[in-house]
Design a protein around this motif. Structure first.
Motif, PDB file in Angstrom:
ATOM      1  N   THR A 238       0.931  -1.161  -0.054  1.00 22.08           N
ATOM      2  CA  THR A 238      -0.123  -0.005  -0.092  1.00 22.08           C
ATOM      3  C   THR A 238       0.795   1.259  -0.101  1.00 22.08           C
ATOM      4  OG1 THR A 238      -1.841  -1.237   1.116  1.00 22.08           O
ATOM      5  CG2 THR A 238      -1.870   1.432   1.329  1.00 22.08           C
ATOM      6  N   PHE A 241       2.074   2.767  -3.184  1.00 25.09           N
ATOM      7  CA  PHE A 241       1.422   3.411  -4.078  1.00 25.09           C
ATOM      8  C   PHE A 241       1.084   4.922  -3.542  1.00 25.09           C
ATOM      9  CE2 PHE A 241      -0.052  -0.817  -5.201  1.00 25.09           C
ATOM     10  CZ  PHE A 241       0.193  -0.586  -6.640  1.00 25.09           C
ATOM     11  N   ILE A 242       0.781   4.990  -1.919  1.00 27.38           N
ATOM     12  CA  ILE A 242       0.374   5.983  -1.450  1.00 27.38           C
ATOM     13  C   ILE A 242       1.768   6.978  -1.136  1.00 27.38           C
ATOM     14  CG2 ILE A 242      -0.681   7.207   0.728  1.00 27.38           C
ATOM     15  CD1 ILE A 242      -2.457   4.923   0.973  1.00 27.38           C
ATOM     16  N   ASP A 245       4.187   6.826  -4.361  1.00 26.20           N
ATOM     17  CA  ASP A 245       3.386   7.235  -5.448  1.00 26.20           C
ATOM     18  C   ASP A 245       4.194   6.650  -6.956  1.00 26.20           C
ATOM     19  OD1 ASP A 245       1.886   8.841  -6.823  1.00 26.20           O
ATOM     20  OD2 ASP A 245       3.282  10.655  -7.374  1.00 26.20           O
ATOM     21  N   LEU A 246       4.019   5.203  -6.855  1.00 26.49           N
ATOM     22  CA  LEU A 246       4.741   4.233  -8.066  1.00 26.49           C
ATOM     23  C   LEU A 246       3.447   4.254  -8.875  1.00 26.49           C
ATOM     24  CD1 LEU A 246       7.009   1.770  -6.441  1.00 26.49           C
ATOM     25  CD2 LEU A 246       7.672   3.905  -7.456  1.00 26.49           C
ATOM     26  N   VAL A 247       3.709   4.052 -10.014  1.00 28.46           N
ATOM     27  CA  VAL A 247       2.672   3.704 -10.917  1.00 28.46           C
ATOM     28  C   VAL A 247       3.036   2.394 -11.567  1.00 28.46           C
ATOM     29  CG1 VAL A 247       1.698   4.388 -13.122  1.00 28.46           C
ATOM     30  CG2 VAL A 247       2.545   6.332 -11.361  1.00 28.46           C
ATOM     31  N   LEU A 248       2.035   1.624 -11.828  1.00 28.52           N
ATOM     32  CA  LEU A 248       2.258   0.171 -12.214  1.00 28.52           C
ATOM     33  C   LEU A 248       1.625   0.135 -13.744  1.00 28.52           C
ATOM     34  CD1 LEU A 248       3.402  -0.131  -9.574  1.00 28.52           C
ATOM     35  CD2 LEU A 248       2.283  -2.670  -9.471  1.00 28.52           C
ATOM     36  N   ARG A 249       2.081  -0.196 -14.781  1.00 28.28           N
ATOM     37  CA  ARG A 249       1.462  -0.553 -15.926  1.00 28.28           C
ATOM     38  C   ARG A 249       2.079  -1.708 -16.699  1.00 28.28           C
ATOM     39  NH1 ARG A 249       0.910   5.310 -18.835  1.00 28.28           N
ATOM     40  NH2 ARG A 249      -0.644   3.701 -19.892  1.00 28.28           N
ATOM     41  N   GLY A 250       1.329  -1.838 -18.005  1.00 31.25           N
ATOM     42  CA  GLY A 250       1.643  -2.987 -18.832  1.00 31.25           C
ATOM     43  C   GLY A 250       2.154  -2.755 -20.280  1.00 31.25           C
TER      44      GLY A 250
ATOM     45  N   THR B 225      -5.119   3.390  -5.317  1.00 33.19           N
ATOM     46  CA  THR B 225      -4.998   2.866  -3.794  1.00 33.19           C
ATOM     47  C   THR B 225      -4.695   4.227  -2.966  1.00 33.19           C
ATOM     48  OG1 THR B 225      -3.896   0.598  -4.435  1.00 33.19           O
ATOM     49  CG2 THR B 225      -3.526   1.606  -2.408  1.00 33.19           C
ATOM     50  N   TYR B 226      -5.619   4.383  -1.968  1.00 31.01           N
ATOM     51  CA  TYR B 226      -5.605   5.322  -0.995  1.00 31.01           C
ATOM     52  C   TYR B 226      -5.557   5.070   0.489  1.00 31.01           C
ATOM     53  CZ  TYR B 226     -10.536   5.224  -0.313  1.00 31.01           C
ATOM     54  OH  TYR B 226     -11.957   4.889  -0.180  1.00 31.01           O
ATOM     55  N   GLY B 227      -5.493   3.645   0.689  1.00 31.31           N
ATOM     56  CA  GLY B 227      -5.460   3.234   1.935  1.00 31.31           C
ATOM     57  C   GLY B 227      -5.377   1.559   2.120  1.00 31.31           C
ATOM     58  N   GLY B 228      -4.926   1.198   3.061  1.00 27.18           N
ATOM     59  CA  GLY B 228      -4.822  -0.277   3.154  1.00 27.18           C
ATOM     60  C   GLY B 228      -5.265  -1.063   4.442  1.00 27.18           C
ATOM     61  N   VAL B 247      -4.009  -0.028 -15.205  1.00 27.06           N
ATOM     62  CA  VAL B 247      -2.886   1.145 -14.732  1.00 27.06           C
ATOM     63  C   VAL B 247      -3.104   1.220 -13.091  1.00 27.06           C
ATOM     64  CG1 VAL B 247      -2.088   3.449 -14.565  1.00 27.06           C
ATOM     65  CG2 VAL B 247      -2.803   2.182 -16.633  1.00 27.06           C
ATOM     66  N   LEU B 248      -2.026   0.706 -12.200  1.00 31.31           N
ATOM     67  CA  LEU B 248      -2.342   1.069 -10.664  1.00 31.31           C
ATOM     68  C   LEU B 248      -1.498   2.064 -10.268  1.00 31.31           C
ATOM     69  CD1 LEU B 248      -3.033  -1.984 -11.401  1.00 31.31           C
ATOM     70  CD2 LEU B 248      -2.047  -2.761  -9.327  1.00 31.31           C
ATOM     71  N   ARG B 249      -2.101   3.023  -9.577  1.00 32.58           N
ATOM     72  CA  ARG B 249      -1.420   4.073  -8.953  1.00 32.58           C
ATOM     73  C   ARG B 249      -2.043   4.307  -7.528  1.00 32.58           C
ATOM     74  NH1 ARG B 249      -1.768   8.793 -13.149  1.00 32.58           N
ATOM     75  NH2 ARG B 249      -0.163   9.228 -11.848  1.00 32.58           N
ATOM     76  N   GLY B 250      -1.403   5.473  -6.944  1.00 35.71           N
ATOM     77  CA  GLY B 250      -1.728   5.943  -5.658  1.00 35.71           C
ATOM     78  C   GLY B 250      -2.062   7.262  -5.367  1.00 35.71           C
ATOM     79  N   PHE B 251      -2.899   7.543  -4.157  1.00 38.52           N
ATOM     80  CA  PHE B 251      -3.359   8.906  -4.105  1.00 38.52           C
ATOM     81  C   PHE B 251      -3.011   9.207  -2.418  1.00 38.52           C
ATOM     82  CE2 PHE B 251      -6.175  12.317  -2.449  1.00 38.52           C
ATOM     83  CZ  PHE B 251      -5.726  13.175  -3.422  1.00 38.52           C
ATOM     84  N   TRP B 252      -2.360  10.257  -2.383  1.00 41.60           N
ATOM     85  CA  TRP B 252      -2.009  10.904  -0.867  1.00 41.60           C
ATOM     86  C   TRP B 252      -2.405  12.230  -0.705  1.00 41.60           C
ATOM     87  CZ3 TRP B 252       2.899  11.659   1.765  1.00 41.60           C
ATOM     88  CH2 TRP B 252       2.930  11.644   3.083  1.00 41.60           C
ATOM     89  N   LYS B 255       0.206  14.798  -0.098  1.00 41.36           N
ATOM     90  CA  LYS B 255       1.226  15.156  -1.225  1.00 41.36           C
ATOM     91  C   LYS B 255       0.414  16.006  -2.412  1.00 41.36           C
ATOM     92  CE  LYS B 255       3.683  13.226  -5.082  1.00 41.36           C
ATOM     93  NZ  LYS B 255       2.675  13.395  -6.144  1.00 41.36           N
TER      94      LYS B 255
END
Lengths: 315, 315
Positions: A238, A241-242, A245-250, B225-228, B247-252, B255
């Motif tokens: 978790t 990502f938070i 601030d990584l981004v996962l793509r394909g 993803t903003y929490g876990g 696409v997998l990203r995060g938010f805080w 920040k």
């Protein structure tokens, strides 16, 4: 091996005698039915290769006999001696490189090129991290990165002969090469203090090898998954990502090529890659095998005879 | 509870008597040291709240006694009876909503707003999927989605009382609500055939609950993803990246608020959210507790007394 009946050459067709075609892992995955897009069965294997034009239809203007051509976009059925298809299915390539390079320039080198240029802006002095670095895409990534003055951090499997594998990659231009176990340490930043933190990570393995890529990436970095050789999924915390601030793509070349803009660009990119080969800036290990020895080449490509170079069929 | 010595009100300061401040999970995480940014200890807890201006410095022009203000950006130390800070640390809010809403409008509702607007373009008729749907952000997401004519697919934990929880969310405007076990079926598309495939997924849980979000997302979709809350990582298959192009990203929020553009936008967004509260379009469950009963409120916020509404301290 199957003999097919002769086909008529229509006015816009080229008849191409194949010279060379590789056995890529993705060819095997396609036959296994792993891919979501499947040709109607029975189908002919092979997705890229190079051939010589031996005859042209009456209204063909842009090709002549003797030209070397590759299917562009790559398409099913390159594992055959003659192919008849419309001229707009082919791209002429310079005859200044060995045919095995023209035969293999699309699937792996073009993937490496896209991976490095489509996801982050890489400037000279930046760095990238990749796992599966001994793969053909991995070798291409190392060489393109070096040509663009981008540093590469490379992760390989723990295995007998890993020191030899590291030396080979360093000779191609790899800045740093580590086995997975060497990176399973708490303070990986100390180990990598000579290299700027990578903004781009490339993953073709999954499992622990992808967790290492995420660990090495800098804040705000992007990891692109283009393969899953370990058959294990990607796992990310978790906080990666938070807070990181990584981004996962394909990335999937077949989907990328489905865009007409990309199809146009890809011909320019392929010509560029072949010019790098011609100028000795770009190489990778291959083994040429006669089409008659297809069975041996297939066993080698399937890994049944240990680690082997890329198998290239000669017709 | 600690008594601090009085401070001088400088020429640009406001002296604010706090009216209400919530105990958010992120407040507790900050005290636990989970967050990468930590105030110097000893520190005062609390990150948002509302207060009334009781005195202003000699050169303050934009505020007057009696104004209601919230710290903007939110900042440490709202769990105290009086706060003295420069006027540019405060944002005046309308007195047309109950103070507990002004006190809580920033951390959770603003997060919901950003999650829905910053990652994909949502048009009327589109849909989103989220887990942790009973959380305060979850409740806000449901209501904002409904206001924008966006359908919501909501995932909640399996637990006693899940039918009651579903009813509550439906009353807020949830289109579909399922427990995790209901979605652990092979053909989830059949179950959700009434809703367009979601382009945006929101994850505040991780583990299996995030795998369900990935499963329900459409091709090319984004999960933020903003929490876990489960303390389990996010796991994604290789094919979800390559073939499904997710696409997998995060938010805080903290920040996000560090950008000056976002800081300016956020005041407009907060005013808009408060106007929705005023017009009865936006609500969430809260329990008001006297500051003297801080210990009880903290136990409730920590989950020691079962599932409880958001605890709001009144000063």
């Amino acid at each position: 091996m199957v003999h097919l009946p002769p086909v008529e050459i229509k006015e816009k067709d080229l008849c191409v005698k194949m010279l060379a075609a590789p056995i890529n892992p993705s060819d095997i995955n396609r036959i296994q039915g792993v891919y979501p897009i499947r040709p109607p069965a029975p189908a002919i294997g092979g997705y890229e290769g190079v051939g010589e034009v031996v005859s042209v239809g009456s209204s063909v203007e842009n090709f002549t006999t003797g030209d070397w051509v590759i299917p562009s976009p790559p398409s099913f059925g390159t594992w055959q001696t003659y192919i008849v298809k419309q001229e707009d299915s082919w791209h002429r390539v310079a005859k200044t490189v060995p045919p095995e390079y023209a035969a293999t320039i699309t699937v792996n080198p073009l993937t490496a090129y896209c991976l490095l240029k489509d996801f982050t802006k890489l400037n000279p002095g930046d760095s990238i991290v990749q796992n599966g670095a001994t793969s053909m895409v991995g070798q291409c990534v190392i060489q393109l990165a070096r040509l663009w003055d981008v540093r590469s951090v490379n992760i390989i499997r723990d295995r007998p002969g890993s020191e030899e594998a590291k030396d080979k990659l360093r000779k191609l231009g790899a800045d740093e090469v580590y086995t997975e176990s060497q990176l399973d340490v708490k303070n990986v930043k100390n180990l990598l203090s000579d290299v700027p933190e990578p903004s781009l990570g490339l993953n073709c393995v999954g499992g622990n090898a992808s967790s290492l890529v995420l660990k090495i990436l800098r804040k705000g970095g992007t990891m692109v998954t283009y393969g899953g050789m370990s058959k294990k999924p990607v796992t990310a915390s978790t906080s990666s990502f938070i807070f990181k601030d990584l981004v996962l793509r394909g990335f999937w070349l077949q989907k990328w090529l489905a865009s007409s803009d990309n199809m146009r660009d890809c011909k320019v990119m392929i010509d560029h890659l072949l010019s790098l080969v011609r100028d000795n800036h770009f190489k990778y290990e291959m083994e040429l095998v006669s089409f008659d020895d297809f069975n041996i080449a297939l066993d080698k490509a399937l890994g049944k005879l240990g680690s082997q170079p890329k198998q290239i069929l000669r017709f």
